[in-house]
Design a protein around this motif. Structure first.
Motif, PDB file in Angstrom:
ATOM      1  N   TYR A 147     -13.048 -41.060  85.689  1.00 15.67           N
ATOM      2  CA  TYR A 147     -13.122 -42.457  86.115  1.00 15.67           C
ATOM      3  C   TYR A 147     -14.066 -43.237  85.195  1.00 15.67           C
ATOM      4  N   GLY A 148     -15.236 -42.696  84.982  1.00 13.81           N
ATOM      5  CA  GLY A 148     -16.215 -43.343  84.103  1.00 13.81           C
ATOM      6  C   GLY A 148     -15.699 -43.478  82.681  1.00 13.81           C
ATOM      7  N   ILE A 181     -13.388 -46.810  78.157  1.00 12.99           N
ATOM      8  CA  ILE A 181     -12.320 -47.043  77.181  1.00 12.99           C
ATOM      9  C   ILE A 181     -11.737 -48.452  77.362  1.00 12.99           C
ATOM     10  N   LEU A 182     -11.512 -48.852  78.601  1.00 10.80           N
ATOM     11  CA  LEU A 182     -10.975 -50.203  78.854  1.00 10.80           C
ATOM     12  C   LEU A 182     -11.947 -51.266  78.348  1.00 10.80           C
ATOM     13  N   GLN A 183     -13.223 -51.005  78.598  1.00  9.55           N
ATOM     14  CA  GLN A 183     -14.271 -51.907  78.129  1.00  9.55           C
ATOM     15  C   GLN A 183     -14.277 -51.979  76.601  1.00  9.55           C
ATOM     16  N   TYR A 184     -14.160 -50.824  75.990  1.00 12.14           N
ATOM     17  CA  TYR A 184     -14.167 -50.764  74.531  1.00 12.14           C
ATOM     18  C   TYR A 184     -13.008 -51.587  73.954  1.00 12.14           C
ATOM     19  N   ILE A 185     -11.806 -51.375  74.483  1.00 13.64           N
ATOM     20  CA  ILE A 185     -10.626 -52.094  73.973  1.00 13.64           C
ATOM     21  C   ILE A 185     -10.791 -53.598  74.195  1.00 13.64           C
ATOM     22  N   VAL A 243      -9.788 -43.961  69.357  1.00 17.64           N
ATOM     23  CA  VAL A 243     -10.322 -44.074  70.717  1.00 17.64           C
ATOM     24  C   VAL A 243      -9.228 -43.752  71.752  1.00 17.64           C
ATOM     25  N   LEU A 244      -8.006 -44.176  71.455  1.00 19.39           N
ATOM     26  CA  LEU A 244      -6.891 -43.839  72.360  1.00 19.39           C
ATOM     27  C   LEU A 244      -6.627 -42.333  72.369  1.00 19.39           C
ATOM     28  N   LEU A 267     -17.923 -41.541  72.873  1.00 23.72           N
ATOM     29  CA  LEU A 267     -17.310 -42.753  72.347  1.00 23.72           C
ATOM     30  C   LEU A 267     -18.170 -43.401  71.256  1.00 23.72           C
ATOM     31  N   ASN A 268     -19.499 -43.313  71.405  1.00 26.02           N
ATOM     32  CA  ASN A 268     -20.388 -43.932  70.421  1.00 26.02           C
ATOM     33  C   ASN A 268     -20.255 -43.327  69.034  1.00 26.02           C
ATOM     34  N   THR A 269     -20.241 -41.984  68.978  1.00 24.85           N
ATOM     35  CA  THR A 269     -20.103 -41.352  67.665  1.00 24.85           C
ATOM     36  C   THR A 269     -18.711 -41.602  67.112  1.00 24.85           C
TER      37      THR A 269
END
Ligand code: ZN
Length: 248
Positions: A112-113, A118-122, A131-132, A202-204
């Protein structure tokens, strides 16, 4: 009984005259279907909260068969993504993947987190294919299919092997892969990216520059790996390919 949970809306469809049947991924309860009553009436405050790939805080009333959504508060609408057709389609793809792969009523707070980030990133940065792919791989890992990449999945021998077996879920050494017909060859950049995505965050990942050829191979590999498991688990043929047709 009443309960509340933050939820991501997977999809909603018409149900009876003024209701909608909403499929959602809730933080506390996992995937479930619930009815949003009276939503098509003018002035319904719920309407904005149950659009696909919205993030909402929802209040539920437990029903005999289906729960009712009684109130909601929109937490994030992902407005940038919604204004861009490609981003919208990819967000819908993520929702569809969740729909096709999650069991009902099994909470998966880590997934969930991850989906939220990912949605936030996009929404903030635009589409990023790595990322996808990261989402697809992490989804597989959360479902219990972490690929074994640095040793032979069969005999445990350490080494840099190149032959990935879908059925075994990992690399096979030359001895164990003798006679194996359906292996996928993985090495070099593609294998490096997979290892990074399996352990990194996600950061790296967003700083990594991957070649077009590697991204293509990665996409194909994850497509096959996902399909293999979704088919066995839910009897869905060529799900991913069908879902992806809507993205181009
Ligand atoms: Zn082996």
């Amino acid at each position: 009984m009443y309960y509340q949970s933050r939820s991501l809306i997977i999809k909603s469809m018409d149900y009876r005259e003024s209701d909608k049947l909403v499929t959602l991924f809730s933080e506390k309860e996992g995937k479930l279907k619930a009815i949003a009553r009276g939503i098509k009436k003018p002035g319904s405050s719920l309407r904005a909260c149950v659009q696909p790939f919205c993030h909402s805080l929802l209040f539920f009333h437990q029903g005999r068969e289906l729960d009712l959504i009684t109130q909601g508060r929109l937490l994030d609408f992902y407005g940038n993504s919604r204004e861009d057709i490609k981003r919208t389609l990819h967000c819908m793809y993520i929702m569809e993947l969740l729909d096709k792969s999650l069991m009902d009523r099994a909470a998966m707070p880590r997934l969930y987190g991850l989906t939220l980030s990912i949605l936030q990133y996009i929404n903030n940065n635009g589409l990023n294919h790595l990322v996808l792919r990261y989402f697809e791989l992490q989804l597989l890992i959360q479902l219990g299919y972490r690929p074994v990449l640095d040793k032979c999945v069969n005999c445990g021998r350490q080494g840099g092997f190149k032959n990935f077996c879908l059925e075994a879920g990992g690399m096979l050494c030359p001895d164990c892969s003798a006679g194996e017909q359906n292996g996928i060859v993985l090495y070099g950049e593609v294998l490096g990216l997979l290892k990074l995505m399996a352990h990194g965050n996600l950061n790296t990942l967003q700083r990594v520059q991957a070649s077009g050829a590697a991204l293509e191979k990665l996409e194909l590999f994850l497509e096959r790996y996902l399909e293999y498991h979704l088919e066995r688990r839910f009897n869905l043929k060529n799900t991913i390919r069908v879902l992806k047709k809507s993205l181009s």
